[in-house]
Design an enzyme around this catalytic site. Structure first.
Site, short mmCIF file in Angstrom:
data_model
loop_
_atom_site.label_atom_id
_atom_site.label_comp_id
_atom_site.label_asym_id
_atom_site.label_seq_id
_atom_site.Cartn_x
_atom_site.Cartn_y
_atom_site.Cartn_z
N LEU A 17 50.19 62.66 21.95
CA LEU A 17 48.84 62.23 21.58
C LEU A 17 48.96 60.76 21.22
O LEU A 17 49.93 60.37 20.57
CB LEU A 17 48.32 62.98 20.35
CG LEU A 17 48.04 64.47 20.42
CD1 LEU A 17 47.48 64.92 19.06
CD2 LEU A 17 47.04 64.78 21.50
N GLU A 18 47.99 59.96 21.63
CA GLU A 18 48.07 58.53 21.33
C GLU A 18 46.70 58.02 20.91
O GLU A 18 45.75 58.09 21.69
CB GLU A 18 48.59 57.76 22.55
CG GLU A 18 48.73 56.26 22.32
CD GLU A 18 49.26 55.58 23.58
OE1 GLU A 18 50.41 55.86 23.97
OE2 GLU A 18 48.51 54.78 24.17
N HIS B 293 55.34 64.59 26.50
CA HIS B 293 53.96 64.89 26.10
C HIS B 293 53.62 64.18 24.79
O HIS B 293 54.48 64.04 23.92
CB HIS B 293 53.78 66.40 25.95
CG HIS B 293 53.99 67.13 27.25
ND1 HIS B 293 54.28 68.46 27.33
CD2 HIS B 293 53.95 66.68 28.54
CE1 HIS B 293 54.41 68.81 28.59
NE2 HIS B 293 54.22 67.74 29.35
N HIS C 114 48.33 63.91 26.57
CA HIS C 114 49.15 64.14 27.77
C HIS C 114 49.97 65.41 27.58
O HIS C 114 50.85 65.47 26.70
CB HIS C 114 50.10 62.94 27.99
CG HIS C 114 51.04 63.13 29.16
ND1 HIS C 114 52.39 62.89 29.09
CD2 HIS C 114 50.81 63.55 30.43
CE1 HIS C 114 52.95 63.14 30.26
NE2 HIS C 114 52.00 63.53 31.09
N GLY D 32 56.58 55.85 35.22
CA GLY D 32 57.72 56.36 35.98
C GLY D 32 59.02 56.07 35.24
O GLY D 32 59.25 54.97 34.74
N HIS E 287 50.74 57.85 38.72
CA HIS E 287 50.39 58.70 37.57
C HIS E 287 50.88 58.15 36.25
O HIS E 287 50.51 58.65 35.19
CB HIS E 287 50.94 60.11 37.75
CG HIS E 287 52.35 60.31 37.27
ND1 HIS E 287 53.42 59.56 37.73
CD2 HIS E 287 52.87 61.18 36.36
CE1 HIS E 287 54.52 59.97 37.14
NE2 HIS E 287 54.23 60.94 36.31
N GLY E 288 51.73 57.14 36.24
CA GLY E 288 52.27 56.62 34.99
C GLY E 288 53.25 55.51 35.27
O GLY E 288 53.29 54.96 36.38
N PRO F 190 48.89 56.66 31.93
CA PRO F 190 49.60 56.35 30.68
C PRO F 190 50.88 55.57 30.93
O PRO F 190 51.57 55.78 31.93
CB PRO F 190 49.92 57.75 30.12
CG PRO F 190 49.98 58.64 31.32
CD PRO F 190 49.00 58.06 32.32
N GLY F 191 51.18 54.66 29.99
CA GLY F 191 52.45 53.94 30.07
C GLY F 191 53.41 54.48 29.04
O GLY F 191 53.39 55.67 28.74
#
Length: 473
Positions: free
Chosen positions: A203-204, A201, A232, A399, A396-397, A370-371
């Site tokens: 914040l970005e 998880h 996230h 992975g 979703h990302g 998100p990456g």
């Protein structure tokens, strides 16, 4: 494991074998497929295909990797009358998801203050394992959160009407029933609205690096150089406890037996009493997660307003990527109501779909991918092809490529910190161990994953984001 048969540039078919009721379909290019073969996730795609009531195919996105029961990156739609529901098809972090807010500041205005911004967000947003926040809710308030989701947060002055309109399902699943949630789960969530948690998880703070589809980007409000904030996280300890409670109930000896190839696929008929209670509790946990992400946006707005007077964060969208929902999809010539499990997969609805917010309906639903903390993230848009092939789903990302223990073994903290600083990315983390576990090397290349879903037509690239500051739990 049966041989994968190519059925398109980015599509592979896993033929029915043994007790599989439907085939498997995996979206990947040859490079991604080699990485996918390194764990047992393809076996899990086949296992999911054994479940009663599964419709058409067991699906896997290019970010697929091994998970509990279902693979992470898996999608399965179930018939409401003959099908089952499984907590393993949702995951422990119910309604883990992403929201993206657009900042009315440019990269040039934010970047010189990225270090101060990282410190201020880290000080204001509670994070870490089991961390509590500003709010400690009584039973009445908890019940309201579980019923109302993001609307509860907004009604307390921590959100706007527009935030609700721009959240999947308007931030509230109507099937939620607080009475289906255990006392233990409620206790774990009592002080966790407005907390980030730990693990992956974050914040970005970042900016829009590249726009690919200007017309769609304009509708979304994206412009090159414009500031962004990604959030996230999910349902925290409450969601984890809901999953634990119902897995224990479904795995209890003496229950009606459903033949499954893996105990972790524990499931019950959707129409059963336990199935209904799980749907009600899972929906309540999903609402808790939306209330949580809404409050995190509120805290972030406070921080930006203090550091950048006159600044504003406008929510673009909020999507879930761990959930099971009742949706309408075309099966053959018929419209049918199905229970769609998305575990590590994102809804990707096209232009014109009634569930897409009116502001975006002429172009399609924003899809947030998100990456890792160095490479960046993507904004995509939903497509008709996703409705035709994947029950309106996409990746979703990035992975995971390495397990957390493997990442700790091969990544050196000093090297990681230097590489982030060289890229100009400021970072704060509650635990240095978490920073190493979530190192970019632990994930697949986000560009490769997104190129697959773009090439397969499951969603289209709209914009690429680049990080300036990252807060980890």
């Amino acid at each position: 494991m049966a041989e994968l048969i190519p059925s398109g540039a980015y599509r592979w078919r896993l033929e029915k074998k043994g007790g599989m009721r439907v085939p498997g379909v995996i979206y990947a290019d040859r490079g991604a497929l080699e990485k996918i073969r390194k764990d047992r996730s393809l076996e899990q795609v086949a296992n999911v295909a054994h479940l009663p009531g599964i419709i058409e195919r067991s699906l896997a996105m290019p970010d697929i990797h091994w998970g509990y029961g279902f693979p992470i990156g898996g999608v399965a739609a179930m018939d409401l009358d003959e099908g089952v529901i499984s907590p393993g098809g949702v995951g422990y972090d119910i309604n883990c998801g992403v929201r993206l807010a657009l900042v009315n500041l440019d990269r040039e205005e934010v970047a010189p203050h990225a270090d101060a911004l990282a410190s201020a967000l880290f000080a204001r947003v509670p994070c870490g394992v089991g961390g509590g926040g500003d709010l400690r809710l009584n039973n009445k308030e908890m019940a309201a959160v579980l019923r109302e989701g993001a609307r509860w947060t907004a009604a307390r002055g921590a959100g706007r009407a527009e935030d609700i309109e721009r959240t999947e399902e308007s931030g509230c699943l109507s099937l939620a029933d607080p009475d289906a949630v255990s006392e233990r789960a409620i206790e774990r969530g009592r002080d966790q609205v407005g907390t980030l948690g730990s693990g992956n998880h974050f914040l970005e703070v970042g900016y829009v690096e590249t726009v690919y589809e200007p017309e769609v980007a304009e509708v979304f409000g994206l412009r090159e150089g414009g500031g962004t904030l990604l959030i996230h996280c999910g349902s925290r300890g409450l969601g984890h406890q809901v999953a634990t409670d119902f897995l224990q109930a479904m795995q209890k000896p003496g229950r009606e037996k459903i033949a499954i190839p893996d105990r972790q696929l524990a499931c019950v008929p959707i129409r059963s009493s336990t199935g209904g209670r799980y749907l009600a509790a899972m929906s309540a946990a999903a609402n808790f997660a939306w209330a949580n992400r809404q409050y995190l946006l509120h805290l972030s707005r406070e921080v930006f307003a203090r550091l950048f007077p006159g600044s504003d964060l406008r929510l673009l969208y909020d999507v879930s990527h761990n959930i099971a929902k009742i949706e309408t999809h075309r099966v053959g010539r018929d419209e049918r109501r199905l229970c769609v499990h998305r575990k590590g997969a994102t809804r990707s609805f096209p232009a014109g779909h009634p569930d897409v917010p009116e502001a975006f309906r002429r172009v399609g639903q924003p899809v947030l991918i998100p990456g890792d903390m160095r490479s960046g993230s993507y904004v995509l848009v939903g497509t008709e092809k996703a409705m035709e092939e994947t029950f309106g789903s996409t990746c979703h990302g990035a992975g995971r490529l390495k397990s957390r223990s493997e990442a700790k073994r091969v990544v050196r903290l000093g090297d990681l910190e230097r590489s982030l600083e060289e890229e100009g990315i400021r970072f704060r983390a509650r635990s240095r161990g978490t920073l190493v576990e979530e190192a970019p090397e632990a994930y697949k290349e986000i560009d490769e994953v997104v190129n697959v879903v773009h090439g397969a037509g499951l969603s289209r690239k709209v914009a690429r984001l680049r990080p300036l500051a990252v807060i980890k739990g």
